[in-house]
Design an enzyme around this catalytic site. Structure first.
Site, mmCIF file in Angstrom:
data_model
loop_
_atom_site.group_PDB
_atom_site.id
_atom_site.type_symbol
_atom_site.label_atom_id
_atom_site.label_comp_id
_atom_site.label_asym_id
_atom_site.label_seq_id
_atom_site.Cartn_x
_atom_site.Cartn_y
_atom_site.Cartn_z
ATOM 1 N N TRP A 170 0.854 -1.185 0.000
ATOM 2 C CA TRP A 170 0.000 0.000 0.000
ATOM 3 C C TRP A 170 0.898 1.246 0.000
ATOM 4 O O TRP A 170 1.819 1.338 0.809
ATOM 5 C CB TRP A 170 -0.911 -0.003 1.241
ATOM 6 C CG TRP A 170 -1.755 1.242 1.294
ATOM 7 C CD1 TRP A 170 -2.973 1.438 0.731
ATOM 8 C CD2 TRP A 170 -1.400 2.477 1.938
ATOM 9 N NE1 TRP A 170 -3.405 2.723 0.962
ATOM 10 C CE2 TRP A 170 -2.457 3.384 1.711
ATOM 11 C CE3 TRP A 170 -0.302 2.915 2.663
ATOM 12 C CZ2 TRP A 170 -2.459 4.685 2.192
ATOM 13 C CZ3 TRP A 170 -0.291 4.229 3.147
ATOM 14 C CH2 TRP A 170 -1.367 5.094 2.911
ATOM 15 N N ASP A 335 -16.252 11.806 -2.540
ATOM 16 C CA ASP A 335 -15.727 10.532 -2.047
ATOM 17 C C ASP A 335 -16.516 10.084 -0.821
ATOM 18 O O ASP A 335 -17.692 10.425 -0.649
ATOM 19 C CB ASP A 335 -14.211 10.700 -1.777
ATOM 20 C CG ASP A 335 -13.421 9.424 -1.967
ATOM 21 O OD1 ASP A 335 -13.409 8.597 -1.028
ATOM 22 O OD2 ASP A 335 -12.828 9.234 -3.046
ATOM 23 N N ASP A 336 -15.878 9.358 0.044
ATOM 24 C CA ASP A 336 -16.463 8.740 1.228
ATOM 25 C C ASP A 336 -17.197 9.766 2.107
ATOM 26 O O ASP A 336 -16.855 10.943 2.099
ATOM 27 C CB ASP A 336 -15.292 8.130 2.027
ATOM 28 C CG ASP A 336 -15.738 7.043 2.971
ATOM 29 O OD1 ASP A 336 -16.939 6.939 3.224
ATOM 30 O OD2 ASP A 336 -14.862 6.308 3.456
ATOM 31 N N ARG A 412 -10.021 -2.206 9.445
ATOM 32 C CA ARG A 412 -10.657 -0.898 9.141
ATOM 33 C C ARG A 412 -12.110 -0.869 9.626
ATOM 34 O O ARG A 412 -12.975 -0.304 9.011
ATOM 35 C CB ARG A 412 -10.582 -0.557 7.648
ATOM 36 C CG ARG A 412 -10.427 0.951 7.392
ATOM 37 C CD ARG A 412 -10.777 1.406 5.989
ATOM 38 N NE ARG A 412 -10.421 2.804 5.786
ATOM 39 C CZ ARG A 412 -11.025 3.624 4.935
ATOM 40 N NH1 ARG A 412 -12.008 3.204 4.192
ATOM 41 N NH2 ARG A 412 -10.645 4.865 4.823
ATOM 42 N N TRP A 446 -15.643 2.738 -7.221
ATOM 43 C CA TRP A 446 -16.021 1.492 -6.515
ATOM 44 C C TRP A 446 -14.798 1.029 -5.727
ATOM 45 O O TRP A 446 -13.829 0.555 -6.298
ATOM 46 C CB TRP A 446 -16.441 0.458 -7.560
ATOM 47 C CG TRP A 446 -16.896 -0.858 -7.032
ATOM 48 C CD1 TRP A 446 -16.205 -1.729 -6.239
ATOM 49 C CD2 TRP A 446 -18.161 -1.486 -7.269
ATOM 50 N NE1 TRP A 446 -16.944 -2.850 -5.965
ATOM 51 C CE2 TRP A 446 -18.154 -2.727 -6.591
ATOM 52 C CE3 TRP A 446 -19.304 -1.128 -7.995
ATOM 53 C CZ2 TRP A 446 -19.239 -3.611 -6.630
ATOM 54 C CZ3 TRP A 446 -20.375 -2.012 -8.026
ATOM 55 C CH2 TRP A 446 -20.345 -3.231 -7.346
ATOM 56 N N ASP A 447 -14.888 1.171 -4.417
ATOM 57 C CA ASP A 447 -13.734 0.892 -3.555
ATOM 58 C C ASP A 447 -13.871 -0.479 -2.894
ATOM 59 O O ASP A 447 -14.962 -1.087 -2.881
ATOM 60 C CB ASP A 447 -13.657 1.991 -2.482
ATOM 61 C CG ASP A 447 -12.236 2.276 -2.036
ATOM 62 O OD1 ASP A 447 -11.375 1.389 -2.181
ATOM 63 O OD2 ASP A 447 -11.991 3.384 -1.526
ATOM 64 N N MET A 448 -12.775 -0.980 -2.337
ATOM 65 C CA MET A 448 -12.776 -2.270 -1.617
ATOM 66 C C MET A 448 -11.585 -2.220 -0.672
ATOM 67 O O MET A 448 -10.460 -2.460 -1.077
ATOM 68 C CB MET A 448 -12.609 -3.389 -2.644
ATOM 69 C CG MET A 448 -12.924 -4.761 -2.143
ATOM 70 S SD MET A 448 -11.454 -5.764 -1.959
ATOM 71 C CE MET A 448 -12.148 -7.386 -1.848
ATOM 72 N N CYS A 493 -11.172 0.806 -7.357
ATOM 73 C CA CYS A 493 -10.233 1.244 -6.329
ATOM 74 C C CYS A 493 -10.213 0.168 -5.256
ATOM 75 O O CYS A 493 -11.232 -0.472 -5.003
ATOM 76 C CB CYS A 493 -10.725 2.575 -5.761
ATOM 77 S SG CYS A 493 -9.796 3.161 -4.339
ATOM 78 N N ASP A 515 -2.984 5.253 -3.241
ATOM 79 C CA ASP A 515 -3.317 6.361 -2.332
ATOM 80 C C ASP A 515 -2.128 7.290 -2.137
ATOM 81 O O ASP A 515 -2.272 8.374 -1.578
ATOM 82 C CB ASP A 515 -3.742 5.818 -0.963
ATOM 83 C CG ASP A 515 -5.182 5.342 -0.972
ATOM 84 O OD1 ASP A 515 -5.950 5.772 -1.846
ATOM 85 O OD2 ASP A 515 -5.545 4.526 -0.099
HETATM 86 C C1 GLA Z 1 -9.569 4.273 0.138
HETATM 87 C C2 GLA Z 1 -9.297 4.925 -1.199
HETATM 88 C C3 GLA Z 1 -9.214 6.420 -1.041
HETATM 89 C C4 GLA Z 1 -10.495 6.946 -0.430
HETATM 90 C C5 GLA Z 1 -10.769 6.234 0.899
HETATM 91 C C6 GLA Z 1 -12.133 6.608 1.459
HETATM 92 O O1 GLA Z 1 -8.481 4.379 0.991
HETATM 93 O O2 GLA Z 1 -8.127 4.408 -1.770
HETATM 94 O O3 GLA Z 1 -8.988 7.034 -2.290
HETATM 95 O O4 GLA Z 1 -11.553 6.746 -1.326
HETATM 96 O O5 GLA Z 1 -10.736 4.819 0.739
HETATM 97 O O6 GLA Z 1 -12.404 5.970 2.647
#
Ligand code: GLA
Length: 695
Positions: A170, A335-336, A412, A446-448, A493, A515
């Site tokens: 990471w 974003d989030d 997390r 779309w995150d994970m 993502c 990131d």
């Molecule tokens: C991950 C993504 C970031 C952001 C955060 C939000 O870490 O890589 O770009 O979207 O989640 O919680």
């Protein structure tokens, strides 16, 4: 013609190469030749000698798909247990099918009802071949597959190869690794349930190739879940690569009549590492990326994460959007933080309903403000996840992966949804479909953000099948959403660049690379990314991150981010008018050169890690113009001026450009062979030079 059938020999003809396979007398597919085109009458089945001789002759053969069994002891491509307990596959050739540029070679077990079909597809404009395999139970009784690689690839010749992959983490994804494989095996894998940040589902092999010369062989597995890449060199000097779903804890049970088609492998042969990158770039754009956006320029986007993290609201985001528009952005992604009880990362995942405190009247007003600024609107989701502190988890604790007598890990503060459950798939689809139908959303990030663990899947008769079914469900949900909302772009993502593989690239238009947005680190990561993936799929942000107190100038950060899909992610509220004007100048320039970056040919000229200068040039397909990016970290004048050789232009065209205080009017041949003189006298020296054909 792209497939020439001369049973038992089959010639796969690509733009410049032949890949020749044959059905051998022992019931397997044999790789006869892979290299530049030769007269096809020269290809013939090798003399196999006596397979029953006393030194395990079968292990010497160049099989395309080695089953476990007989006297073959090397890493096998497929292993199965039949209903009566027999664990050996013994194949015989059945026949072939061709359809234009496609070839299928069909094999079946001599006794048990297992049919194995090897598929090959060629492309007239490329030296890429796509391989896959279908395993089918054609009779009664279960067949349990314990290992299914997608392809076995025998590399030409017997001298050792240098094998490339990544050893990232990471924040440092796509960091390249290279090793001489002179004996034994190299294994690159992920066991995370996502392709991950560490190793990559591919290998690149060469024997000392540089950017522009030397044969380079590559193979990419199109799979976003756990994978294994096994490359070995045997006692006969033969180098083989196998790529597939990781066999750890893997099982796939074929009931009567059922079939499994394993993930595809994109392989090819190119001249030089640069040639391999350009071939994969074009293949991605022309044949692989989801249709609709594949041939369209990707917009300059703004993402709010680094500026506002979870503190989102209509006013705060609208203020940012105003600045983003002034800076030249075309798309604004929130974003989030916009949903459920998402005050921080401890709560809310799974509750994909707009947070009423932050957005009392929904997202309509914000989206209208963004649209009024001339930008499209995008939104962040993490659909495969749930926080224990969420309404979704309180209502359906059984939807998260878990074992009844184990505490599930809450990395997390979140759990992974068991996506193999139809009700989970339906919920995710319904929530995203509803948001896309209610609001004018044109982009999904779309995150994970965590790997799988405690993967109990009590809903499945054969729980170990979840390793395949989880990723398959992800792809199917994204595809369904895309079908309903074809003009919405999807970004993959996963805690940064944890899911950047060719499987993701078949369903998502681009990926979040990392990131880590430090521009100097990015030069290295972007080089690693673009070695095997299309440049336009690489989202690259200009941010305010200053992890190492490097204080790189804003224009320097643009220089690096403009080499991919340019994006902005800094806190624009803190930017001065001059800084916003500089952003605008850079985004304007980017829009002009975007066709070169996103659809042109990338030539890596100097490498920051080796040469202490990064120089990359993006050349138009017709070679009428190019954009040359140069960036250094430390000054170089105290060392020596450097000659920068501009590979990639047309030898016979005359090009014109100004560089430092010099005006150049030179042929492509001269610029390639004599180069231009480069003196980098300041720290963080950076230049973008537009080179145009003289009319
Ligand atoms: C991950 C993504 C970031 C952001 C955060 C939000 O870490 O890589 O770009 O979207 O989640 O919680």
């Amino acid at each position: 013609m792209s497939v020439i059938a001369r049973e038992p020999i089959f010639i796969l003809e690509t733009k410049n190469t032949h890949y020749v396979v044959g059905a051998d007398p022992f019931g397997n597919a044999h790789r006869i030749y892979w290299g530049k085109k030769c007269p096809i009458d020269d290809y013939e089945m090798p003399d196999y000698g006596d397979a029953e001789s006393n030194h395990g002759k079968l292990d010497e053969f160049f099989e395309e798909y080695t089953p476990f069994g007989k006297t073959m002891y090397r890493e096998c491509a497929v292993k199965a247990t039949f209903a009566d307990g027999c664990r050996e596959i013994n194949l015989t050739y059945v026949g072939y099918e061709t359809d234009g540029n496609k070839l299928s070679l069909i094999f079946k077990d001599v006794y048990y009802p297992l049919q194995i079909t090897l598929h090959y597809t060629t492309y007239d404009d490329s030296d890429v071949i796509v391989r896959s395999v279908t395993l089918q139970n054609t009779g009664e009784g279960d067949i349990t597959l314990e290992k299914v690689y997608s392809a076995e690839i025998t590399l030409p010749g017997t001298d050792p190869y240098r094998i490339m992959n990544t050893y990232g983490i990471w924040g440092a994804e796509h960091t390249q690794t290279e090793a001489l494989l002179d004996g034994g095996a190299l294994v690159f894998e992920s066991r995370y349930g996502r392709s991950g940040h560490n190793h990559s589902p591919y290998f690149v092999a060469h024997r000392g190739a540089d950017e522009e010369s030397g044969s380079v062989y590559f193979a990419n597995l199109a799979w976003s879940g756990s994978f294994k890449v096994h490359v070995s060199r045997d006692i006969y000097g033969i180098t083989r690569g196998l790529l597939g779903i990781n066999d750890l804890d893997f099982e796939y049970v074929l009931e009567s009549g059922e079939a499994l088609t394993a993930p595809e492998v994109i392989l090819g042969m190119a001249e030089g590492l640069g040639g391999a990158s350009r071939m994969l770039n074009d293949f991605g754009v022309n044949h692989w990326l989801p249709k609709y956006f594949n041939d369209k320029p990707l917009p300059v986007l703004y993402n709010s994460w680094e500026a506002t993290d979870f503190r989102v609201s209509t006013d705060a985001q609208s203020a940012l959007a105003k600045k983003a528009a002034a800076a030249g952005c075309e798309l604004f992604v929130m974003d989030d933080g916009w949903f459920g009880e998402r005050k921080d990362d401890h709560a809310g995942l799974g509750d994909w309903f707009v947070n009423k405190e932050k957005f009392p009247n929904g997202l309509g007003e914000l989206i209208a403000n963004v649209n009024a600024e001339g930008m499209d609107f995008g939104l962040w989701f993490e659909p495969e996840m749930v926080n224990p502190d969420s309404d979704l988890y309180r209502a359906h604790p059984d939807w998260a992966y878990h074992y009844p007598h184990r505490k599930a890990n809450e990395m997390r503060w979140q759990l992974v949804l068991n996506m193999t459950k139809p009700e989970v798939q339906e919920y995710i689809f319904e929530r995203l479909d509803d948001m896309l139908s209610t609001y004018n959303i044109k982009y999904i990030k779309w995150d994970m953000n965590r790997p799988l663990s405690e993967t109990g899947a009590e809903n499945l008769k054969h729980p170990k099948m979840h390793w395949y079914l989880f990723t398959d469900a992800l792809y199917k949900i994204v595809d369904r959403l895309r079908e309903r909302h074809p003009d919405v772009q999807f970004e993959s993502c996963s805690s940064g660049g944890g899911r950047c593989d060719w499987g993701a690239l078949k369903h998502f238009d681009m990926v979040w690379t990392s990131d880590n947005t430090d521009s100097i680190d990015r030069i290295t990561m972007q080089k690693g990314y673009a070695l095997t993936r299309p440049v336009k799929t690489m989202r690259a942000w200009v941010t305010d991150v200053n992890w190492y107190n490097r204080n790189t100038p804003l224009a320097y950060r643009f220089n690096v981010a403009m080499r991919g899909a340019l994006s902005l992610g800094g806190d624009l509220n803190k930017y001065t008018d001059e800084e916003i004007a500089l952003c605008r100048q850079c985004t304007d320039l980017y829009k002009e050169i975007r066709p070169l970056v996103q659809f042109g040919d990338l030539y890596r000229l100097l490498d920051l890690d080796k040469d202490e200068i990064s120089a990359e040039m993006y050349v138009a397909k017709d070679k009428s113009e190019a954009a040359l990016f140069i960036a250094t970290v430390t000054p170089h004048c105290i060392k020596k001026p450097v000659a920068l050789y501009l590979n990639g232009l047309d030898d016979d065209k005359i090009y014109e450009f100004d560089f430092d205080s010099d005006h150049y009017e030179k042929s492509g041949a001269y610029l390639k062979n004599a180069g231009i003189r480069l003196e980098t006298v300041q720290q963080y020296y950076h230049k973008i030079i537009r080179i145009r054909e003289k009319k």
